[in-house]
Design an enzyme around this catalytic site. Structure first.
Site, PDB file in Angstrom:
ATOM      1  N   GLU A 206     -10.111  -1.437   5.921  1.00 54.21           N
ATOM      2  CA  GLU A 206      -8.851  -1.600   6.627  1.00 54.21           C
ATOM      3  C   GLU A 206      -9.072  -1.537   8.136  1.00 54.21           C
ATOM      4  O   GLU A 206      -8.599  -2.366   8.879  1.00 54.21           O
ATOM      5  CB  GLU A 206      -7.850  -0.538   6.177  1.00 54.21           C
ATOM      6  CG  GLU A 206      -6.479  -0.766   6.804  1.00 54.21           C
ATOM      7  CD  GLU A 206      -5.404   0.222   6.352  1.00 54.21           C
ATOM      8  OE1 GLU A 206      -5.746   1.277   5.802  1.00 54.21           O
ATOM      9  OE2 GLU A 206      -4.226  -0.084   6.580  1.00 54.21           O
TER      10      GLU A 206
ATOM     11  N   SER B 103       4.366  -0.869   4.087  1.00 55.86           N
ATOM     12  CA  SER B 103       4.695  -2.120   4.780  1.00 55.86           C
ATOM     13  C   SER B 103       5.164  -3.194   3.800  1.00 55.86           C
ATOM     14  O   SER B 103       4.485  -3.469   2.812  1.00 55.86           O
ATOM     15  CB  SER B 103       3.476  -2.650   5.547  1.00 55.86           C
ATOM     16  OG  SER B 103       3.194  -1.816   6.637  1.00 55.86           O
TER      17      SER B 103
ATOM     18  N   GLN C 213       0.855  -1.190   0.000  1.00 50.50           N
ATOM     19  CA  GLN C 213       0.000   0.000   0.000  1.00 50.50           C
ATOM     20  C   GLN C 213       0.892   1.241   0.000  1.00 50.50           C
ATOM     21  O   GLN C 213       1.676   1.443   0.923  1.00 50.50           O
ATOM     22  CB  GLN C 213      -0.884  -0.012   1.255  1.00 50.50           C
ATOM     23  CG  GLN C 213      -1.745   1.215   1.431  1.00 50.50           C
ATOM     24  CD  GLN C 213      -2.280   1.337   2.853  1.00 50.50           C
ATOM     25  OE1 GLN C 213      -1.921   0.553   3.721  1.00 50.50           O
ATOM     26  NE2 GLN C 213      -3.146   2.306   3.086  1.00 50.50           N
TER      27      GLN C 213
ATOM     28  N   ASN D 200      -5.837   6.551  16.126  1.00 52.64           N
ATOM     29  CA  ASN D 200      -7.010   6.503  17.003  1.00 52.64           C
ATOM     30  C   ASN D 200      -7.542   7.894  17.333  1.00 52.64           C
ATOM     31  O   ASN D 200      -8.731   8.052  17.600  1.00 52.64           O
ATOM     32  CB  ASN D 200      -6.681   5.714  18.274  1.00 52.64           C
ATOM     33  CG  ASN D 200      -6.684   4.209  18.008  1.00 52.64           C
ATOM     34  OD1 ASN D 200      -6.732   3.785  16.847  1.00 52.64           O
ATOM     35  ND2 ASN D 200      -6.662   3.413  19.068  1.00 52.64           N
ATOM     36  N   GLU D 201      -6.652   8.898  17.301  1.00 51.42           N
ATOM     37  CA  GLU D 201      -7.146  10.263  17.519  1.00 51.42           C
ATOM     38  C   GLU D 201      -8.126  10.625  16.403  1.00 51.42           C
ATOM     39  O   GLU D 201      -9.198  11.184  16.653  1.00 51.42           O
ATOM     40  CB  GLU D 201      -5.975  11.265  17.544  1.00 51.42           C
ATOM     41  CG  GLU D 201      -5.132  11.241  18.829  1.00 51.42           C
ATOM     42  CD  GLU D 201      -4.152  10.072  18.893  1.00 51.42           C
ATOM     43  OE1 GLU D 201      -3.930   9.412  17.856  1.00 51.42           O
ATOM     44  OE2 GLU D 201      -3.606   9.803  19.987  1.00 51.42           O
TER      45      GLU D 201
ATOM     46  N   SER E 295       0.731   6.707   2.226  1.00 51.48           N
ATOM     47  CA  SER E 295       1.359   7.759   3.036  1.00 51.48           C
ATOM     48  C   SER E 295       2.532   8.413   2.310  1.00 51.48           C
ATOM     49  O   SER E 295       3.218   7.780   1.501  1.00 51.48           O
ATOM     50  CB  SER E 295       1.877   7.187   4.339  1.00 51.48           C
ATOM     51  OG  SER E 295       0.849   6.526   5.021  1.00 51.48           O
TER      52      SER E 295
END
Ligand SMILES: Cc1cc2nc3c(=O)[nH]c(=O)nc-3n(C[C@H](O)[C@H](O)[C@H](O)COP(=O)(O)OP(=O)(O)OC[C@H]3O[C@@H](n4cnc5c(N)ncnc54)[C@H](O)[C@@H]3O)c2cc1C
Lengths: 328, 389
Positions: B244, B160, B125, B370-371, B128
């Site tokens: 995801e 990754s 992927q 998570n934010e 980013s």
């Protein structure tokens, strides 16, 4: 009552901080992890010159101590800079030998004070069967029950989650001493080890927080510094709160130890659990707020992140420390 | 409302279990985050797909079994319970495949999916970028129109296993003049060994070399490798990103199996009078059960014609925190042995806890931090006003 470090203690911390900042300590830690202890040993010599190890050694054996408060101050700086090596173990071994008997003490303490020897100490009953850096230490002491051995082989090194920590189960060796004095000296050494480990954790946590605060001011997403997001701010504020409340417990425990107070063991345990948990939480926060770059070994930040959990559990797990707090 | 499985579902479970019992390697494969482990896992993907167990919920024509989502969950439970290897093809299967099912052409599906199912082509992927993490729409890598295709330029990061993978999929800015950051983006697939691609591995916190940065210098991509319409990349990517963090990345089987291992560790090692630790083991078991049941609810909703939207953020926060709690509890049970890396001679046998712990700490970062997930939950599920962003 004046529960504050004095000017001299603060100056001592500042000078250690300055020296370790100038000395490329992260480079020494990375080399240590890769099996090259030369830069770490050189750093060790400079720490000895600054008097760090002498703090654990009484004056009659060429030391300055024992001075638990100053030790706590020094180890906070060692933790802040992620200095590698059996620092805790050497200082605890000094405390052990000092309490054991004068012959054992005069044979080794002057060399510890001057930084000539690195000692590893292992007290399986206090938690871990492993001696830290036994493969590089000049002497490895193993206390089992009322017997202390001077191990003659380190045993194979086992990898830790923190590559700069080299763990081994020392084998064999001659009996150095036996009897109730060994047990008593070891109990005292474990308290000193727990105290300075707590101090190291506190310093580690502070370094993680400082670096993360710097990072969130620089890193922008959505067109603003990520430090301007409330979720980020609150997490850092909580990190600071935990560290700030660990510090007085640490200093009070050092005082109790200096006075030889009955409640010292419980105080040290309280400091250990609080500083260890605060540093581990700071490591999680640092990783989280750095995002993916926090999950790499490229930043020096990794040196601190990986040390946090092992230090939290070394020389007294949180559970063992909590039990001790209530036992007194 | 019931939690009973049909006879067909029970039979499917039994068939999966029997196959796994016969095929799961006796000794764990080396970590899939290393070159050696990557190759071993690729081979395992091949073994799985030879008997059509690699993508059970895909249509048969692409190598699947046309199984329902519920059967997929059942398979995953059996998979993790059997201690089967991690899936090196996960990025392709969880992210690219759903995108192709929804937005791809028949030609693309026929070309890409079978070799993904067999592990022959492993996908990375490439979303980013160094400056674009949480704010993915700010990405700057470009795709410029050329004869018969596009030229890619720029830099991707944190990809990754891209150090070992074959191909990648990602978003590129094709219209630099678009009015808003998430307009004018195009979703493309490209080979990692193409001319102009430089792959630089980045060491991870666990010492594994498995991340990579990708430098793209005039990399040619033919038109047939554009997914969806050019300029519509954001919509294409977002319609499947929920996969995801939602169900498919972390199926409950993984946590059920981990809770089981944790319980065993507790029985074998714990001091029964340590009720604080006992309570944490119990909480982990309960958490894994809650996650499993929550997933059954989600799957039932999809089966009834619903879809998983912003609720996938609930999943993401829950599983990532459960994963950390499971591993932290295991380390506390292990005491001084908890710090030993998994390669250490004394490392606990039914372990993987030390390495698993380090990786669990990344859970609240990847697949949308998570934010950000909590913001989505607050804004889309609770209807709170949008914050400054
Ligand atoms: C193990 C792992 C595997 C990965 N694999 C891949 C991959 O295969 N392919 C790929 O493309 N990417 C991958 N990533 C990258 C991942 O998608 C990003 O890390 C993620 O999007 C976060 O971006 P960032 O790291 O740049 O952090 P940043 O976006 O810089 O965030 C830093 C911190 O700021 C917080 N923050 C940012 N914005 C806000 C806000 N608005 N409100 C509150 N807090 C905020 C974040 O929550 C985080 O805590 C991986 C990451 C990890 C850790």
């Amino acid at each position: 009552m004046r529960f504050l470090l004095d000017d001299e203690q603060r100056e001592f911390a500042r000078s250690l901080d300055g020296m370790l900042t100038a000395a490329d300590t992260p480079g020494a830690a990375r080399a240590w992890a890769a099996g090259d202890t030369t830069p770490g040993r050189a750093l060790w010599g400079r720490l000895a010159d600054a008097g760090v190890f002498a703090l654990a050694v009484p004056e009659r054996h060429d030391g300055l101590g024992p001075l638990p408060v100053e030790l706590a101050v020094a180890f906070t700086e060692l933790g802040r800079h992620a200095v590698p090596g059996p620092l805790v173990e050497t200082v605890a071994a000094a405390a052990f030998l000092d309490r054991l008997d004068d012959a054992a003490a005069s044979a080794r303490l002057p060399q510890i004070a001057s930084g000539k020897v690195l000692v590893s100490l292992c007290v399986p009953e206090a938690g871990s069967p492993y001696a830290l850096d036994a493969d590089t230490a000049d002497a490895v002491l193993v206390v089992e029950g009322d017997t202390v051995r001077l191990a003659d082989t380190a045993g194979p090194v086992q990898p830790s989650a923190d590559p700069a920590r080299r763990l081994a189960r020392p084998l064999g060796g001659a009996v150095l001493a036996q009897g109730p004095a060994v047990t008593a000296a070891a109990a005292h050494a474990c308290e000193v080890a727990a105290l300075v480990t707590a101090a190291q954790s506190l310093g580690l946590g502070r370094a993680l927080l400082e670096r993360t605060v710097e990072y969130v001011k620089q890193r922008t997403q959505f067109g603003v510094a990520i430090g301007s997001f409330q979720a980020v701010k609150h997490r850092l504020a909580d990190t600071l709160i935990a560290l700030e409340f660990a510090q007085p417990l640490l200093h009070s425990a050092a005082l109790a130890l200096a006075e030889g107070a009955d409640h010292a063991a419980a105080e040290v345990a309280a400091a250990k659990v609080t500083a260890g948990e605060a540093a581990y939480a700071a490591a999680r926060t640092a990783l989280q707020l750095h995002g993916a770059v926090g999950y790499t070994e490229e930043l020096d930040l990794a040196l601190w992140i990986r040390k946090a959990r092992p230090l939290r559990d070394a020389w007294g797990t949180p559970a063992a420390c909590r039990a001790r707090v209530l036992a007194s | 409302m019931d939690l009973d499985f049909s006879a067909a579902e029970d039979a499917f479970r039994a068939e999966a279990r029997a196959w796994l019992t016969a095929h799961v390697p006796d000794t764990p494969l080396p970590s899939l985050e290393t070159e050696e482990g990557f190759a071993a896992h690729r081979e395992w993907e091949g073994t799985l797909s030879a008997d059509r167990w690699s993508v059970v919920s895909w249509p048969e024509e692409y190598g699947g079994r046309g199984a329902s989502l519920l059967k997929w969950l059942i398979f995953e439970e059996e998979y993790f319970a059997a201690g089967a290897p991690g899936r090196v093809s996960q990025n392709g299967i969880n992210l690219l495949a759903p995108t192709l099912f929804e937005h791809g052409t028949d030609e693309q599906r026929a070309r890409v999916l079978p070799s993904m199912a067999s592990g022959e082509v492993i996908w990375a992927q490439a979303w980013s970028e160094p400056e674009s993490g949480s704010d993915l729409a700010s990405l700057r890598s470009t795709a410029e129109r050329t004869d018969g295709g596009w030229l890619l330029r720029g830099q991707k990061t944190w990809s990754s296993r891209a150090a070992f993978a074959d191909r990648a999929f990602g978003l590129f800015r094709s219209d630099p003049g678009a009015a808003k950051p998430h307009q004018g983006l195009t979703y493309l697939m490209f080979p990692l060994d193409a001319d102009g691609v430089t792959v630089r591995p980045i060491g991870r916190l666990d010492g594994k070399p498995a991340f990579a940065e990708l430098f793209l210098d005039d990399v040619f991509v033919p038109d047939e490798d554009v997914i969806g319409a050019p300029g519509q990349g954001w919509r294409v990517a977002m319609s499947t990103a929920g996969n995801e963090r939602g169900l498919t990345l972390r199926s409950p089987g993984r946590f059920t199996a981990a809770a089981e291992r944790l319980t065993r560790l507790w029985r074998e090692t714990a001091d029964p009078s340590d009720t604080a630790l006992r309570d944490r083991v119990a909480d982990a078991v309960i958490g894994a059960r809650a996650y499993r049941l929550f997933s059954y609810g989600g799957v039932s909703r999809v089966a009834a014609g619903g879809s998983i939207g912003a609720e996938s953020s609930l999943n993401k926060v829950f599983w990532s925190e459960l994963d950390i709690a499971l591993h932290e509890t295991a380390l506390d049970l292990l005491g001084p042995y908890g710090e030993l890396s998994d390669g250490a001679a004394d490392a606990p046998a039914h372990g993987g806890w030390a390495e698993g712990h380090t990786f669990s700490l990344a859970g609240p970062v990847y697949a949308g931090t998570n934010e950000i997930q909590r913001d989505i939950i607050a804004e889309r599920l609770l209807g709170l006003p949008k914050g400054r962003r």
